[in-house]
Design an enzyme around this catalytic site. Structure first.
Site, PDB file in Angstrom:
ATOM      1  N   ASP A 372       0.846  -1.196   0.000  1.00 17.48           N
ATOM      2  CA  ASP A 372       0.000   0.000   0.000  1.00 17.48           C
ATOM      3  C   ASP A 372       0.886   1.253   0.000  1.00 17.48           C
ATOM      4  OD1 ASP A 372      -2.321   1.504   0.139  1.00 17.48           O
ATOM      5  OD2 ASP A 372      -2.377   1.483   2.327  1.00 17.48           O
ATOM      6  N   GLU A 375       2.684   4.790  -4.215  1.00 19.33           N
ATOM      7  CA  GLU A 375       2.761   5.678  -5.410  1.00 19.33           C
ATOM      8  C   GLU A 375       4.124   6.379  -5.499  1.00 19.33           C
ATOM      9  OE1 GLU A 375       0.234   5.741  -3.111  1.00 19.33           O
ATOM     10  OE2 GLU A 375      -0.958   4.385  -4.348  1.00 19.33           O
ATOM     11  N   ASP A 460      -9.031   3.743  -2.116  1.00 19.94           N
ATOM     12  CA  ASP A 460      -9.978   4.201  -1.099  1.00 19.94           C
ATOM     13  C   ASP A 460     -11.292   4.703  -1.693  1.00 19.94           C
ATOM     14  OD1 ASP A 460      -7.973   3.506   0.536  1.00 19.94           O
ATOM     15  OD2 ASP A 460      -7.381   5.543   1.084  1.00 19.94           O
TER      16      ASP A 460
HETATM   17  C1  GLC Z   1      -4.655   3.498   2.730  1.00 17.91           C
HETATM   18  C2  GLC Z   1      -5.202   2.263   2.033  1.00 17.91           C
HETATM   19  C3  GLC Z   1      -6.271   1.638   2.889  1.00 17.91           C
HETATM   20  C4  GLC Z   1      -5.676   1.295   4.251  1.00 17.91           C
HETATM   21  C5  GLC Z   1      -5.121   2.552   4.908  1.00 17.91           C
HETATM   22  C6  GLC Z   1      -4.391   2.252   6.212  1.00 17.91           C
HETATM   23  O1  GLC Z   1      -5.619   4.480   2.807  1.00 17.91           O
HETATM   24  O2  GLC Z   1      -5.683   2.565   0.758  1.00 17.91           O
HETATM   25  O3  GLC Z   1      -6.790   0.484   2.276  1.00 17.91           O
HETATM   26  O4  GLC Z   1      -6.643   0.728   5.073  1.00 17.91           O
HETATM   27  O5  GLC Z   1      -4.192   3.167   4.026  1.00 17.91           O
HETATM   28  O6  GLC Z   1      -3.333   1.382   6.016  1.00 17.91           O
END
Ligand code: GLC
Length: 739
Positions: A372, A375, A460
């Site tokens: 995650d 980017e 998200d």
């Molecule tokens: C980002 C991710 C989400 C995750 C959050 C905390 O917003 O896209 O899926 O729960 O980070 O890690």
């Protein structure tokens, strides 16, 4: 005498109708570099490659998207003639950091793909900026998304000609697709390194996608467990909660294969650690869940907490593996752990080091890794190059520098590769550590070819009805961009979900190739049981259908591995000569044999469905529906909104609680009339299927009589029974192995 003044440029500009004219007339072409045109036939499709380097003594940059095998297939460079290029494609270099590429968009053509786009399926009529960025407010004007795949499909409206354009450059680029209504596409690419474009042409969409996915690679077949139901939450804060969720899944008999640990399992967000306070028995808990048939996956972010006593930081720093700014100072960015440093995943040695850290996951029996924030995303930081950007900052002012084999390069030139290379490191790490298992990696960010390493979820979203509906066109375009293993957060990530929305989302989500309920800590919890017994029962039923379809879903992944076909397909994939289907993006085909048409509006209990030609039967049973027309269909809450094509045979299993029971589960071939269907079985975990280690059976039913042919026999399967279900009449079937 008064000197006659030259007409100022702006005055001339006023007389030009469109920005396109402005470009053609006013912009000079300063290109003095090198370009070469080469050709290759991939999966029967002719592919032209145009490599452009701004300097005469340099080759176009290395490709990360294209697989090495395909790269070697191109001929020796030929002489470059712009007239050779499809769609009259041509380019100009209008500044040292700015290329423009133009091409025709025939009046009656539509545009698809480009990776993750917050858009209807047809991308024509707006600008699409490809520069990986995380913005969690997914409103219609949002342009820069997490995943950039610079592959565009141009399809004529008679569906007899399809063009594909892959602009292989990980730099900032903005595709204007007939914004001016002048039947032109224009790409502004801000890069000093040059680029390569691949162009292909086919007379049907499946052939075009087959060649694109041969060029950029295809997904491995996911391990069986990864095709099941995943349950996630930001966050399950401690081991008791995690275990309780697992036990509750089993008690409530909602099939599930995986629980997900979001950032709070870590010790103050230090990567490759777990909290000793909240998860003191980390491995034991993971093992206990495993004994219940539940795998555990963990999130992994790229930011490494800057802290001398933290071994991953200290080691990476000693080896000089973290990115530095142009002035050589280490780059620091704020993420969950506070000030953090970032590995340079472009470097092979850095990836090997990062891969090796995955020993932490493997030692703790963690089944897969969720990448995650890659980017990379920094907290409270705006897009470093927003969609209106006109120029590329000097190399040393581009946030930080990265290393390519040819030398240091500013981050923005290669930004779209950051998440891709991180996912690659996770994939290669898991593969090296568990060579006999197909790795499961999930990523938020990516680039063309990311399907080789990872599944992708679309970030998200919100618990909004609009986002439920939007997931269909978005996932269709991801599939046409070569990525088959995709999904969005079921129930929506941000905001508060409701009983009705969650039910409707499961109705659709059971057909997402990657099927995960996930939500943010800022909204209400949304596990299947939280909205009361009625909702829970509906979700149990829906998830049951997902599990019943597992053999069909596996078959679709085999299909992808063979010809690149996505699982989620637009209707025009199979019915290109039916003009009615061109603009439908609230329905899709899930493989060839199932059409999904969910309710995506609050309060609605029925909807109008378009049935393409042929005959259809509701997947859960019902009267035959004659195709070639629209029909209002009742879809009460909890109904599976899908229809089987008459003429198909869909392999199913009875409802099981976890894929751990899959290998022994009897297979029931659901015949929708006389028809034909494939069934493929393998061990569901190893790579043996790539060496013929699978069984493939072709089942035909003619006049109600079945015939089974063995197409491949390479796997000794555990004993299971096979049945034929012909209009509710079930008989045992023998699948004989060849002697
Ligand atoms: C980002 C991710 C989400 C995750 C959050 C905390 O917003 O896209 O899926 O729960 O980070 O890690």
């Amino acid at each position: 005498m008064k000197k006659t003044q030259e007409k100022p440029e702006w005055l001339e500009a006023r007389n030009l109708k469109t920005r396109e004219d402005l470009w053609l007339k006013l912009d000079k072409d300063i290109f003095a570099g090198k370009c070469s045109l080469t050709e290759h036939t991939i999966d029967g499709v002719r592919v032209l490659r145009l490599g452009v380097s701004p300097a005469i003594d340099r080759d176009p940059p290395l490709s990360f998207a294209v697989t090495e095998t395909e790269m070697d297939g191109f001929d020796q460079p030929g002489e470059f003639k712009e007239t050779d290029l499809p769609l009259n494609l041509f380019f100009k270099q209008i500044a040292e950091d700015h290329f423009r590429i133009g091409f025709d968009l025939p009046e009656k053509s539509q545009c698809f793909a480009l990776g993750e786009r917050l858009s209807d399926v047809n991308l024509r009529g707006r600008r699409h900026t490809l520069f990986n960025y995380s913005d969690n407010l997914h409103i219609p004007s949002l342009d820069t998304m997490y995943v950039s795949i610079p592959f565009l499909v141009v399809a004529d409206l008679h569906r007899s000609q399809y063009h594909g354009i892959l602009l292989d450059s990980p730099a900032w680029q903005s595709w204007s697709l007939d914004e001016e209504l002048n039947d032109r596409g224009v790409v502004d690419l801000l890069s000093r390194r040059g680029w390569t474009i691949y162009m292909m042409e086919a007379d049907c969409l499946p052939d075009l996608i087959a060649s694109y996915t041969a060029l950029t690679g295809r997904s491995k077949i996911p391990p069986d467990w990864a095709l099941g139901h995943h349950q996630s939450r930001w966050s399950y804060p401690d081991q008791e909660t995690l275990l309780a969720v697992g036990k509750k899944m089993r008690e409530s008999e909602i099939p599930c294969d995986c629980l997900v640990l979001d950032i709070d399992y870590m010790d103050e967000y230090r990567v490759f650690t777990h909290s000793k306070e909240r998860f003191p028995d980390f491995k034991q808990v993971v093992d206990e869940l495993d004994s219940l048939g539940l795998k555990t996956t963990c999130i992994l972010d790229p930011g490494v907490k800057k802290e001398e006593k933290f071994s991953v930081y200290a080691d990476g720093k000693k080896r000089d593996f973290f990115v530095r700014r142009g002035d050589q100072r280490p780059f620091l960015g704020k993420v969950w752990p506070g000030p953090s440093v970032f590995p340079d995943f472009l470097r092979h040695d850095v990836r090997v080091w990062w891969s090796a850290q995955h020993g932490f996951f493997v030692d703790n029996n963690i089944a897969g890794v969720w990448n995650d924030m890659n980017e990379p995303c920094l907290i409270d930081s705006p897009c470093p190059m927003p969609p209106q950007s006109k120029e590329l900052p000097p190399e040393d002012k581009q946030m930080f520098m990265q290393a390519l084999p040819e030398g240091k390069v500013g981050h923005y030139e290669v930004r779209n590769l950051y998440g891709f290379q991180m996912a690659r490191a996770s994939f290669e790490g898991l593969l090296a550590l568990r060579p006999d298992e197909r790795p499961f990696v999930l990523t938020r960010s990516g680039y063309a070819g990311v399907q080789r390493y990872s599944a992708v979820w679309l970030g998200d979203n919100m618990s909004w009805w609009e986002h439920l509906a939007l997931s269909i066109p978005m996932l269709i375009n991801m599939g046409l961009s070569g990525v088959p293993f995709t999904g969005v957060d079921v129930g929506g990530f941000g905001d508060n979900c409701s009983a009705e929305l969650l039910t409707r989302w499961y109705e659709l989500g059971i057909f997402y190739p990657f099927f995960r309920n996930h939500s943010s800590m800022l909204g209400v919890v949304q596990e299947p049981w939280v909205f009361g017994d009625k909702t829970e029962a509906r979700i149990r039923h829906l998830v049951g259908m997902r599990y019943r379809l597992l053999p069909y879903i596996k078959r679709l992944f085999f299909e992808h591995a063979r010809n690149g076909a996505p699982l989620i397909r637009p209707l025009f994939w199979s019915y290109p000569d039916d003009q009615e289907v061109y603009d439908i993006d609230d329905q899709f085909l899930f493989g060839d044999d199932i059409m999904v048409a969910p309710v995506t509006k609050r309060g609605h209990r029925s909807r109008v469905v378009y049935f393409p030609r042929g005959k259809w039967i509701p997947l859960e049973g019902g009267a035959v529906i004659e195709g070639g027309r629209y029909l209002r269909v009742e879809l009460e809450l909890g109904t599976v909104p899908a229809f089987a094509r008459v003429g198909s045979i869909i392999p199913t299993v009875p409802v099981i609680q976890s894929t751990r029971e899959y290998q022994q589960a009897p297979v029931i071939f659901k015949c929708f009339g006389d028809g034909i269907g494939l069934f493929i079985e393998d061990d569901g975990i190893s790579f043996e299927y790539e060496n013929d280690g699978y069984n493939e059976w072709l089942l035909t039913v003619l006049d109600g009589k079945p015939k089974v042919e063995c197409v491949n026999y390479g796997y000794i399967a555990p004993e299971r029974k096979y049945y034929l279900d012909l209009n509710g009449e079930v008989t045992e079937l023998r699948l004989q192995s060849p002697t």
